[in-house]
Scaffold this motif. Structure first.
Motif, PDB file in Angstrom:
ATOM      1  N   GLY A  46       0.816  -1.202   0.000  1.00 11.32           N
ATOM      2  CA  GLY A  46       0.000   0.000   0.000  1.00 11.32           C
ATOM      3  C   GLY A  46       0.852   1.254   0.000  1.00 11.32           C
ATOM      4  N   PRO A  47       0.404   2.299   0.696  1.00 14.92           N
ATOM      5  CA  PRO A  47       1.098   3.589   0.658  1.00 14.92           C
ATOM      6  C   PRO A  47       2.174   3.707   1.727  1.00 14.92           C
ATOM      7  N   ASN A  68      -1.845  -2.944 -10.672  1.00 15.80           N
ATOM      8  CA  ASN A  68      -3.240  -3.372 -10.742  1.00 15.80           C
ATOM      9  C   ASN A  68      -4.084  -2.452  -9.863  1.00 15.80           C
ATOM     10  N   ASP A  69      -5.373  -2.742  -9.751  1.00 14.89           N
ATOM     11  CA  ASP A  69      -6.276  -1.857  -9.014  1.00 14.89           C
ATOM     12  C   ASP A  69      -6.323  -2.156  -7.516  1.00 14.89           C
ATOM     13  N   ILE A  99       0.291   1.553 -16.031  1.00 12.34           N
ATOM     14  CA  ILE A  99       0.189   1.980 -14.634  1.00 12.34           C
ATOM     15  C   ILE A  99      -1.266   2.278 -14.290  1.00 12.34           C
ATOM     16  N   HIS A 100      -1.763   1.631 -13.231  1.00 15.77           N
ATOM     17  CA  HIS A 100      -3.147   1.830 -12.814  1.00 15.77           C
ATOM     18  C   HIS A 100      -3.292   3.008 -11.856  1.00 15.77           C
ATOM     19  N   ARG A 101      -2.290   3.203 -11.011  1.00 14.84           N
ATOM     20  CA  ARG A 101      -2.381   4.270  -9.999  1.00 14.84           C
ATOM     21  C   ARG A 101      -0.973   4.575  -9.510  1.00 14.84           C
ATOM     22  N   GLU A 161      -2.174  -6.420  -4.045  1.00 13.83           N
ATOM     23  CA  GLU A 161      -1.603  -5.454  -4.987  1.00 13.83           C
ATOM     24  C   GLU A 161      -0.391  -6.017  -5.712  1.00 13.83           C
ATOM     25  N   HIS A 162      -0.072  -5.394  -6.808  1.00 12.08           N
ATOM     26  CA  HIS A 162       1.184  -5.645  -7.532  1.00 12.08           C
ATOM     27  C   HIS A 162       1.795  -4.276  -7.755  1.00 12.08           C
TER      28      HIS A 162
END
Length: 248
Positions: A121-122, A154-155, A201-203, A161-162
């Motif tokens: 995550g972040p 990914n989303d 890139i998703h995000r 996550e990836h």
């Protein structure tokens, strides 16, 4: 008043340079080794620990010890090298206690500075928000080379996550296709630059170093961040990420 105003005009370019910490980040990347291979094994983490050695109260980093490497370890070394360089220049002060708190130990995700940076995550953005060392944002329009960047392929955010921890280097157009350039430890070669189509890139989450003096707050943040620790087994939402990292 006029003399004071002229003095400020003379000093203004100096203040601009002194606050351009992205430039210092990019300087540290230039001093990093090339290649070395990619591995996220326990031995790679042991090498990462060995790359940071306190030297007479100074923050000394030898990234050549951290090979093979992996992405979050690579960007954390650049972060540490940036802090060490700013301390040498006299722009920040790093006490032995702060240096010890920044060291890579056997932290689980969410524990201490390294455990936060390395979390799903972040992770990096959460550490920036807790310490107040810089701002987090999610727009390429605001990004500058030298920003730390978390890429989501990914989303998902969290256990499914990836992602990839990198330093943003810019964008470029190749035959009509927009590419994102970055530096990190990349599969399979290790330390180096890479470019990928923006469409992959998703995000993203950018973290920009702006107040490095606040790194001393590492001594006062909670030992563990429950939110990041939960990322090992749970997912998070984008709304929750923005709330936890002060993204507008």
């Amino acid at each position: 008043m006029k003399i004071r105003y002229l003095a400020l005009l003379v000093l203004f370019p100096f203040f601009l340079r002194a606050s351009d910490y992205n430039a210092v980040v990019l300087e540290q990347i230039k001093s990093m080794p090339q290649g070395g291979g990619y591995s996220a094994s326990s031995s790679a983490t042991a090498n990462l620990r060995a790359a940071m050695t306190p030297d007479a109260g100074r923050l000394e980093v030898n990234p050549a010890h951290a090979m093979p490497s992996y992405c979050s370890g690579a960007t954390y070394l650049v972060f540490l090298k940036t802090l060490g360089e700013l301390a040498k220049r006299g722009e920040i002060s790093l006490s032995p206690e702060v240096i010890a708190a920044l060291r890579v130990q056997h932290q689980r995700d969410g524990d201490g500075a390294w455990g936060r940076w390395n979390a799903n995550g972040p992770g990096t953005a959460r550490l920036f928000a807790e310490l107040g060392v810089g701002k987090n944002f999610a727009s390429f329009a605001e990004a500058r080379p030298g920003d730390f960047m978390k890429v989501f392929w990914n989303d998902n955010i969290g256990s499914r996550e990836h992602g990839h921890s990198v330093v943003f280097l810019g964008t470029e157009n190749r035959a009509g296709v927009e590419y994102v350039k970055y530096w990190s430890s990349n599969i399979p070669g290790g330390y180096g630059e890479k470019a990928v189509p923006l469409s992959r890139i998703h995000r993203v989450i950018f973290s920009r170093l702006e107040q490095p003096r606040n790194v001393s707050r590492v001594l006062t943040i909670p030992k563990s961040d429950a939110y990041l620790a939960s990322m090992l087994t749970h997912d998070s939402s984008w709304q929750e990420v923005k709330q936890k990292t002060n993204i507008p």
